[in-house]
Design a protein around this motif. Structure first.
Motif, short mmCIF file in Angstrom:
data_model
loop_
_atom_site.label_atom_id
_atom_site.label_comp_id
_atom_site.label_asym_id
_atom_site.label_seq_id
_atom_site.Cartn_x
_atom_site.Cartn_y
_atom_site.Cartn_z
N THR A 1 -37.34 36.02 -90.93
CA THR A 1 -38.59 36.22 -90.19
C THR A 1 -38.34 36.14 -88.70
OG1 THR A 1 -39.90 35.31 -92.02
CG2 THR A 1 -40.93 35.37 -89.84
N VAL A 2 -37.59 35.12 -88.28
CA VAL A 2 -37.25 34.98 -86.86
C VAL A 2 -36.42 36.17 -86.40
CG1 VAL A 2 -35.97 33.60 -85.17
CG2 VAL A 2 -37.40 32.47 -86.88
N GLY A 3 -35.43 36.58 -87.24
CA GLY A 3 -34.61 37.74 -86.88
C GLY A 3 -35.43 39.00 -86.72
N PHE A 4 -36.41 39.19 -87.60
CA PHE A 4 -37.28 40.37 -87.53
C PHE A 4 -38.08 40.37 -86.22
CE2 PHE A 4 -41.59 42.09 -88.52
CZ PHE A 4 -41.23 43.43 -88.55
N ILE A 5 -38.62 39.23 -85.87
CA ILE A 5 -39.41 39.13 -84.63
C ILE A 5 -38.55 39.44 -83.41
CG2 ILE A 5 -40.68 37.54 -83.14
CD1 ILE A 5 -41.60 36.10 -85.71
N LEU A 6 -37.32 38.89 -83.40
CA LEU A 6 -36.43 39.12 -82.26
C LEU A 6 -36.00 40.59 -82.18
CD1 LEU A 6 -34.20 35.91 -82.40
CD2 LEU A 6 -36.00 36.46 -80.76
N ALA B 1 -32.50 48.94 -89.05
CA ALA B 1 -32.23 47.51 -89.20
C ALA B 1 -33.50 46.67 -89.01
CB ALA B 1 -31.16 47.08 -88.20
N THR B 2 -34.32 47.00 -88.03
CA THR B 2 -35.51 46.20 -87.77
C THR B 2 -36.47 46.24 -88.95
OG1 THR B 2 -35.31 46.67 -85.39
CG2 THR B 2 -37.42 45.82 -86.18
N LEU B 3 -36.76 47.43 -89.44
CA LEU B 3 -37.65 47.57 -90.59
C LEU B 3 -37.07 46.87 -91.81
CD1 LEU B 3 -40.10 48.81 -92.04
CD2 LEU B 3 -38.72 50.87 -92.41
N PHE B 4 -35.79 47.04 -92.05
CA PHE B 4 -35.16 46.44 -93.22
C PHE B 4 -35.14 44.91 -93.12
CE2 PHE B 4 -32.47 50.55 -93.71
CZ PHE B 4 -33.60 51.22 -94.16
N PHE B 5 -35.02 44.39 -91.90
CA PHE B 5 -35.09 42.93 -91.72
C PHE B 5 -36.47 42.41 -92.13
CE2 PHE B 5 -31.06 42.11 -89.94
CZ PHE B 5 -30.96 40.75 -89.71
N GLY B 6 -37.50 43.15 -91.73
CA GLY B 6 -38.85 42.74 -92.12
C GLY B 6 -39.03 42.75 -93.62
#
Length: 292
Positions: free
Chosen positions: A42-47, A186-191
């Motif tokens: 979650t933190v990684g997605f926000i960043l 990557a951003t979408l997949f992190f979410g």
């Protein structure tokens, strides 16, 4: 931006990613495998959203969105849970080395499925990487079948997840190379990964979360290592020296193991370091086999 500066930024991703094993394991010990990973991603997605922008699913090719998304989430689940379910910090480091078979497997898959040309050097490269994992699991005895089997039988779930993750990430890199059309999801997949971990945590029997200042710092650092690592790597591969970045990335198993051994206070036997070195050299041989 100069090429040297972009390469340096890309190299920071190698350093950041080398801390992930220790940080994921540390958070998992306090918050459980699924709950800890849910917080980290979650933190990684926000960043990632702050550095690379909020993702728009319609901007990605459908095949990449569906196939890439499933493979990406599956890999991250395997990685985090393999570390979280390890019986000790030392075993978590040993399990992580199995995951680092993915570079040599990725090149092997590219040759087999994408018809990339490669020299015969790829054969000893793949074999050396697998022998390195075997050697590392044998403990102080080195290439010992009994020690390796004892480790795997003691926790087949963690080792199975780590090996499945290596196969899945190799498949992701091979498949998405033809589907992405230059897009980076990557951003979408992190979410999506964070959502998958929250569903597993809320629907499973994971341990209750125990959040304190120390754990919160580890969560922030892990999220930053992942989020900023992907952002830095993206800059490096777009504007920097790809050959330098590729060679540096193949030494992540050694960097990661060294940092994890210190951060988790988990000393490793000499046999492990020999095996980790073999994995790195095997990956380099595979990479060299495809160089024109």
């Amino acid at each position: 931006m100069t090429r040297n500066r972009a390469t340096l930024i890309g190299l920071t991703a190698v350093v950041l990613w080398s801390t992930i094993v220790a940080l994921i394991r540390g958070v998992a010990e306090a918050m459980g495998p699924a709950g800890g990973a849910a917080m980290i991603y979650t933190v990684g997605f926000i960043l990632l959203c702050t550095t690379m922008g909020f993702p728009r699913p319609r901007a990605f090719p459908r095949a990449y969105l569906y196939v890439g998304g499933v493979l990406f989430v599956a890999y991250e689940l395997c990685l985090a849970l393999s570390l979280g379910y390890a019986t000790s910090s030392r075993q978590a480091i040993e399990v992580s080395l199995v995951n680092y078979l993915w570079p040599s497997l990725t090149i092997l898959f590219a040759v087999v499925f994408n018809k990339h040309k490669a020299s015969a050097l790829i054969i000893p490269g793949v074999l050396l990487a697998f022998i390195g994992v075997w050697w590392a699991q044998g403990g102080a005895q080195g290439l010992g079948l009994a020690g390796t089997l004892a480790n795997v039988r003691g926790n087949p779930l963690s080792y199975g997840l780590a090996f499945a993750g290596a196969l899945i990430w190799a498949a992701y890199c091979t498949a998405t190379a033809r589907m992405a059309n230059g897009k980076n999801g990557a951003t979408l997949f992190f979410g999506l990964t964070a959502l998958a971990f929250w569903i597993k945590y809320l629907g499973g029997a994971d341990t209750a979360m125990h959040l304190d200042v120390s754990v919160a710092v580890q969560i922030a650092l892990a999220g930053a290592a992942m989020g900023f690592g992907y952002a830095a790597w993206n800059v490096g591969i777009l504007h920097g020296n790809i050959a330098v970045l590729a060679v540096a990335s193949y030494f992540i198993p050694l960097f990661s193991s060294a940092l994890a051994a210190v951060m988790l206070s988990a000393p490793l036997a000499a046999g492990y370091w020999n095996g980790a070195g073999m994995v790195c050299v095997g990956s380099l041989l595979c990479w060299r086999a495809t160089r024109s």
